[in-house]
Design a protein around this motif. Structure first.
Motif, PDB file in Angstrom:
ATOM      1  N   PRO A   1       0.848  -1.207   0.000  1.00  0.00           N
ATOM      2  CA  PRO A   1       0.000   0.000   0.000  1.00  0.00           C
ATOM      3  C   PRO A   1       0.877   1.249   0.000  1.00  0.00           C
ATOM      4  O   PRO A   1       1.805   1.358   0.796  1.00  0.00           O
ATOM      5  CB  PRO A   1      -0.791  -0.124   1.306  1.00  0.00           C
ATOM      6  N   LYS A   2       0.608   2.163  -0.900  1.00  0.00           N
ATOM      7  CA  LYS A   2       1.440   3.362  -0.989  1.00  0.00           C
ATOM      8  C   LYS A   2       0.639   4.495  -1.617  1.00  0.00           C
ATOM      9  O   LYS A   2      -0.461   4.296  -2.147  1.00  0.00           O
ATOM     10  CB  LYS A   2       2.703   3.087  -1.798  1.00  0.00           C
ATOM     11  N   ILE A   3       1.212   5.687  -1.577  1.00  0.00           N
ATOM     12  CA  ILE A   3       0.611   6.860  -2.208  1.00  0.00           C
ATOM     13  C   ILE A   3       1.402   7.175  -3.474  1.00  0.00           C
ATOM     14  O   ILE A   3       2.625   7.276  -3.444  1.00  0.00           O
ATOM     15  CB  ILE A   3       0.606   8.058  -1.246  1.00  0.00           C
ATOM     16  N   ILE A   4       0.683   7.317  -4.586  1.00  0.00           N
ATOM     17  CA  ILE A   4       1.301   7.575  -5.882  1.00  0.00           C
ATOM     18  C   ILE A   4       0.998   9.013  -6.291  1.00  0.00           C
ATOM     19  O   ILE A   4      -0.135   9.476  -6.192  1.00  0.00           O
ATOM     20  CB  ILE A   4       0.792   6.594  -6.943  1.00  0.00           C
ATOM     21  N   ALA A   5       2.018   9.726  -6.739  1.00  0.00           N
ATOM     22  CA  ALA A   5       1.879  11.114  -7.195  1.00  0.00           C
ATOM     23  C   ALA A   5       1.804  11.143  -8.718  1.00  0.00           C
ATOM     24  O   ALA A   5       2.563  10.446  -9.406  1.00  0.00           O
ATOM     25  CB  ALA A   5       3.051  11.953  -6.701  1.00  0.00           C
ATOM     26  N   SER A   6       0.898  11.971  -9.250  1.00  0.00           N
ATOM     27  CA  SER A   6       0.760  12.137 -10.697  1.00  0.00           C
ATOM     28  C   SER A   6       0.828  13.625 -11.028  1.00  0.00           C
ATOM     29  O   SER A   6       0.019  14.412 -10.511  1.00  0.00           O
ATOM     30  CB  SER A   6      -0.578  11.567 -11.190  1.00  0.00           C
ATOM     31  N   GLU A   7       1.784  13.996 -11.860  1.00  0.00           N
ATOM     32  CA  GLU A   7       1.869  15.396 -12.270  1.00  0.00           C
ATOM     33  C   GLU A   7       0.663  15.750 -13.131  1.00  0.00           C
ATOM     34  O   GLU A   7       0.300  15.004 -14.044  1.00  0.00           O
ATOM     35  CB  GLU A   7       3.156  15.659 -13.050  1.00  0.00           C
ATOM     36  N   ALA A   8       0.036  16.881 -12.851  1.00  0.00           N
ATOM     37  CA  ALA A   8      -1.166  17.277 -13.584  1.00  0.00           C
ATOM     38  C   ALA A   8      -1.115  18.767 -13.912  1.00  0.00           C
ATOM     39  O   ALA A   8      -2.100  19.483 -13.768  1.00  0.00           O
ATOM     40  CB  ALA A   8      -2.420  16.949 -12.769  1.00  0.00           C
ATOM     41  N   SER A   9       0.036  19.227 -14.376  1.00  0.00           N
ATOM     42  CA  SER A   9       0.203  20.634 -14.729  1.00  0.00           C
ATOM     43  C   SER A   9      -0.166  20.864 -16.196  1.00  0.00           C
ATOM     44  O   SER A   9      -0.275  19.925 -16.992  1.00  0.00           O
ATOM     45  CB  SER A   9       1.642  21.073 -14.492  1.00  0.00           C
ATOM     46  N   TYR A  10      -0.334  22.126 -16.538  1.00  0.00           N
ATOM     47  CA  TYR A  10      -0.644  22.506 -17.917  1.00  0.00           C
ATOM     48  C   TYR A  10       0.458  22.031 -18.861  1.00  0.00           C
ATOM     49  O   TYR A  10       0.177  21.504 -19.944  1.00  0.00           O
ATOM     50  CB  TYR A  10      -0.795  24.027 -17.992  1.00  0.00           C
ATOM     51  N   ALA A  11       1.710  22.175 -18.424  1.00  0.00           N
ATOM     52  CA  ALA A  11       2.837  21.777 -19.267  1.00  0.00           C
ATOM     53  C   ALA A  11       2.807  20.276 -19.563  1.00  0.00           C
ATOM     54  O   ALA A  11       3.116  19.850 -20.691  1.00  0.00           O
ATOM     55  CB  ALA A  11       4.153  22.149 -18.584  1.00  0.00           C
ATOM     56  N   ARG A  12       2.413  19.485 -18.567  1.00  0.00           N
ATOM     57  CA  ARG A  12       2.387  18.039 -18.801  1.00  0.00           C
ATOM     58  C   ARG A  12       1.321  17.668 -19.836  1.00  0.00           C
ATOM     59  O   ARG A  12       1.562  16.834 -20.718  1.00  0.00           O
ATOM     60  CB  ARG A  12       2.109  17.308 -17.501  1.00  0.00           C
ATOM     61  N   PHE A  13       0.134  18.297 -19.752  1.00  0.00           N
ATOM     62  CA  PHE A  13      -0.921  17.970 -20.710  1.00  0.00           C
ATOM     63  C   PHE A  13      -0.583  18.472 -22.109  1.00  0.00           C
ATOM     64  O   PHE A  13      -0.960  17.846 -23.105  1.00  0.00           O
ATOM     65  CB  PHE A  13      -2.256  18.536 -20.219  1.00  0.00           C
ATOM     66  N   GLN A  14       0.158  19.573 -22.193  1.00  0.00           N
ATOM     67  CA  GLN A  14       0.641  20.001 -23.502  1.00  0.00           C
ATOM     68  C   GLN A  14       1.592  18.962 -24.097  1.00  0.00           C
ATOM     69  O   GLN A  14       1.546  18.677 -25.298  1.00  0.00           O
ATOM     70  CB  GLN A  14       1.350  21.352 -23.386  1.00  0.00           C
ATOM     71  N   ASN A  15       2.445  18.396 -23.256  1.00  0.00           N
ATOM     72  CA  ASN A  15       3.360  17.355 -23.730  1.00  0.00           C
ATOM     73  C   ASN A  15       2.598  16.110 -24.177  1.00  0.00           C
ATOM     74  O   ASN A  15       2.989  15.457 -25.158  1.00  0.00           O
ATOM     75  CB  ASN A  15       4.348  16.990 -22.630  1.00  0.00           C
ATOM     76  N   LEU A  16       1.520  15.770 -23.463  1.00  0.00           N
ATOM     77  CA  LEU A  16       0.721  14.610 -23.860  1.00  0.00           C
ATOM     78  C   LEU A  16       0.054  14.844 -25.216  1.00  0.00           C
ATOM     79  O   LEU A  16      -0.025  13.920 -26.045  1.00  0.00           O
ATOM     80  CB  LEU A  16      -0.334  14.315 -22.796  1.00  0.00           C
ATOM     81  N   LEU A  17      -0.415  16.079 -25.453  1.00  0.00           N
ATOM     82  CA  LEU A  17      -0.998  16.394 -26.764  1.00  0.00           C
ATOM     83  C   LEU A  17       0.071  16.332 -27.850  1.00  0.00           C
ATOM     84  O   LEU A  17      -0.182  15.846 -28.964  1.00  0.00           O
ATOM     85  CB  LEU A  17      -1.648  17.778 -26.734  1.00  0.00           C
ATOM     86  N   ALA A  18       1.265  16.798 -27.519  1.00  0.00           N
ATOM     87  CA  ALA A  18       2.349  16.796 -28.509  1.00  0.00           C
ATOM     88  C   ALA A  18       2.703  15.374 -28.929  1.00  0.00           C
ATOM     89  O   ALA A  18       3.053  15.128 -30.092  1.00  0.00           O
ATOM     90  CB  ALA A  18       3.575  17.508 -27.944  1.00  0.00           C
ATOM     91  N   LEU A  19       2.607  14.412 -27.997  1.00  0.00           N
ATOM     92  CA  LEU A  19       2.879  13.010 -28.338  1.00  0.00           C
ATOM     93  C   LEU A  19       1.872  12.482 -29.348  1.00  0.00           C
ATOM     94  O   LEU A  19       2.153  11.502 -30.064  1.00  0.00           O
ATOM     95  CB  LEU A  19       2.861  12.156 -27.072  1.00  0.00           C
ATOM     96  N   SER A  20       0.694  13.115 -29.401  1.00  0.00           N
ATOM     97  CA  SER A  20      -0.328  12.727 -30.390  1.00  0.00           C
ATOM     98  C   SER A  20      -0.278  13.611 -31.627  1.00  0.00           C
ATOM     99  O   SER A  20      -1.197  13.570 -32.462  1.00  0.00           O
ATOM    100  CB  SER A  20      -1.720  12.811 -29.748  1.00  0.00           C
ATOM    101  N   GLY A  21       0.746  14.441 -31.740  1.00  0.00           N
ATOM    102  CA  GLY A  21       0.892  15.310 -32.908  1.00  0.00           C
ATOM    103  C   GLY A  21       0.067  16.570 -32.845  1.00  0.00           C
ATOM    104  O   GLY A  21      -0.179  17.191 -33.891  1.00  0.00           O
ATOM    105  N   ILE A  22      -0.350  16.969 -31.656  1.00  0.00           N
ATOM    106  CA  ILE A  22      -1.173  18.177 -31.506  1.00  0.00           C
ATOM    107  C   ILE A  22      -0.317  19.260 -30.865  1.00  0.00           C
ATOM    108  O   ILE A  22       0.129  19.117 -29.722  1.00  0.00           O
ATOM    109  CB  ILE A  22      -2.417  17.891 -30.634  1.00  0.00           C
ATOM    110  N   TYR A  23      -0.096  20.348 -31.623  1.00  0.00           N
ATOM    111  CA  TYR A  23       0.766  21.435 -31.131  1.00  0.00           C
ATOM    112  C   TYR A  23      -0.014  22.750 -31.132  1.00  0.00           C
ATOM    113  O   TYR A  23      -1.026  22.901 -31.834  1.00  0.00           O
ATOM    114  CB  TYR A  23       2.008  21.565 -32.011  1.00  0.00           C
ATOM    115  N   ASN A  24       0.468  23.703 -30.330  1.00  0.00           N
ATOM    116  CA  ASN A  24      -0.107  25.054 -30.258  1.00  0.00           C
ATOM    117  C   ASN A  24      -1.570  25.050 -29.814  1.00  0.00           C
ATOM    118  O   ASN A  24      -2.350  25.930 -30.184  1.00  0.00           O
ATOM    119  CB  ASN A  24       0.008  25.768 -31.609  1.00  0.00           C
ATOM    120  N   ALA A  25      -1.937  24.064 -29.039  1.00  0.00           N
ATOM    121  CA  ALA A  25      -3.315  23.991 -28.531  1.00  0.00           C
ATOM    122  C   ALA A  25      -3.452  24.807 -27.248  1.00  0.00           C
ATOM    123  O   ALA A  25      -2.500  24.933 -26.468  1.00  0.00           O
ATOM    124  CB  ALA A  25      -3.708  22.545 -28.269  1.00  0.00           C
TER     125      ALA A  25
END
Length: 339
Positions: free
Chosen positions: A173-197
């Motif tokens: 049993p443990k606590i897991i941290a997940s980054e949820a910043s604007y920059a991270r979601f921009q990077n996730l979109l970029a991995l799908s080929g979506i830029y300047n969103a």
């Protein structure tokens, strides 16, 4: 058996759910009670048996104080009882999660049904850091994904991109941290080929836990990070007005026609008045105002400790202007930053 711990513990519990007292029954005249957090003894005391029983109280404060000192959000708790004949009896290993609030449906259900925060959504700037935390059971798989709502410069309508995450498993049993910043979601979109969103909202889901993140293009008046209900860092962006006041305290001496000043101290106070808040937003902000660890963002990603004082609230029956909070903050070391 000469000694028995009559109080039963759950295998996982919130610190606020720990029993108010632990009943020990013994045929011996005296027992020694020890409490350990992550295998480190944090409390030990002798208890005399009266009427075959003794009671250990303030378990919650003992455990929470130790977890605060060690900066823990989750820990292993063990209560041992050694009787007069040197036999030891134990509560067994209990996982405790730091929380000032009690659970209504049991700790495990509460931890698996929500992220480790008391709010269901957050309004953030596009530059501030943000982390979501969740309690993870051993070897449990769950559906982990986020829906990112955005638009493009050439498209007015709202678009959606769904990103699926791998299952984060743990052997304990443990606590897991997940980054949820604007920059991270921009990077996730970029991995799908979506830029300047331009991202407007993100729906984040891990198992049964759900959280909505809204991003504002407007810079907040202040951004604070603080230790919240679960002894984990929370980020809050305040949109409102901040006024700064300078207080100068000094002594003076007059010699002839000349005035000399000495023992001069300069203190800058910042008065914050929030924009209108909902009841749930105001309730969440009480954790900021009462937290023992508070920092303020002074540059992108750089936070400095502050002290909050002079707290007041304004409540109105007008639905468009329900609640406003006012408070004053100063830097902990009394030193301002160059702009």
């Amino acid at each position: 058996m000469a000694t028995v711990i009559n109080t039963k513990f759950s295998s996982i519990c919130l610190t606020a759910d720990l029993p108010e007292e632990v009943e020990i029954e013994s045929l011996t005249p005296q027992v020694t009670v020890t409490i350990s957090i992550d295998e480190v003894e944090v409390f030990s005391s002798a208890y005399y048996i009266y009427g075959l029983k003794a009671y250990v109280r303030d378990i919650q404060s003992i455990v929470e104080s130790a977890m605060l000192q060690k900066k823990l959000a989750i820990a292993s708790f063990v209560l041992n009882v050694k009787d007069y004949e040197n036999f030891t009896y134990t509560s067994g290993v209990i996982k405790v999660v730091y929380s000032h609030l009690k659970s209504l449906k049991g700790a495990e259900q509460a931890l698996l049904g929500a992220f480790l925060t008391t709010r269901k959504s957050a309004l953030l700037s596009q530059t501030c850091p943000f982390t979501l935390y969740n309690y993870a059971q051993p070897y449990q798989q769950s559906s982990n994904y986020c829906d990112i709502y955005y638009n493009m410069p050439s498209v007015q309508s709202m678009l959606k991109s769904t990103v699926t995450f791998g299952n984060k498993q743990s052997d304990t049993p443990k606590i897991i941290a997940s980054e949820a910043s604007y920059a991270r979601f921009q990077n996730l979109l970029a991995l799908s080929g979506i830029y300047n969103a331009t991202i407007h909202r993100v729906f984040y889901r891990i198992g049964e836990r759900e959280f909505n993140i809204y991003f504002s293009p407007t810079a907040p008046s202040d951004t604070f990070q603080f230790k919240g209900n679960f002894n984990l860092w929370e980020t809050v962006c305040l949109f409102g007005a901040t006024n700064s006041k300078t207080e100068i305290d000094r002594s003076e001496a007059i010699c002839g026609n000349k005035v000399a000043y000495y023992d001069t101290s300069v203190k800058v106070k910042h008065e914050v008045e929030t924009a209108p808040l909902t009841l749930s937003e105001a309730q969440f902000l009480t954790q900021l105002l009462s937290s023992q660890e508070i920092t303020r963002e002074v540059a992108d990603g750089l936070f400095a400790p502050v002290i909050i004082s002079d707290i007041s609230s304004e409540v109105s029956d007008n639905n468009s202007n329900p609640i406003r909070l006012k408070f004053t903050w100063t830097y902990a070391d009394q030193n301002e930053f160059l702009q």
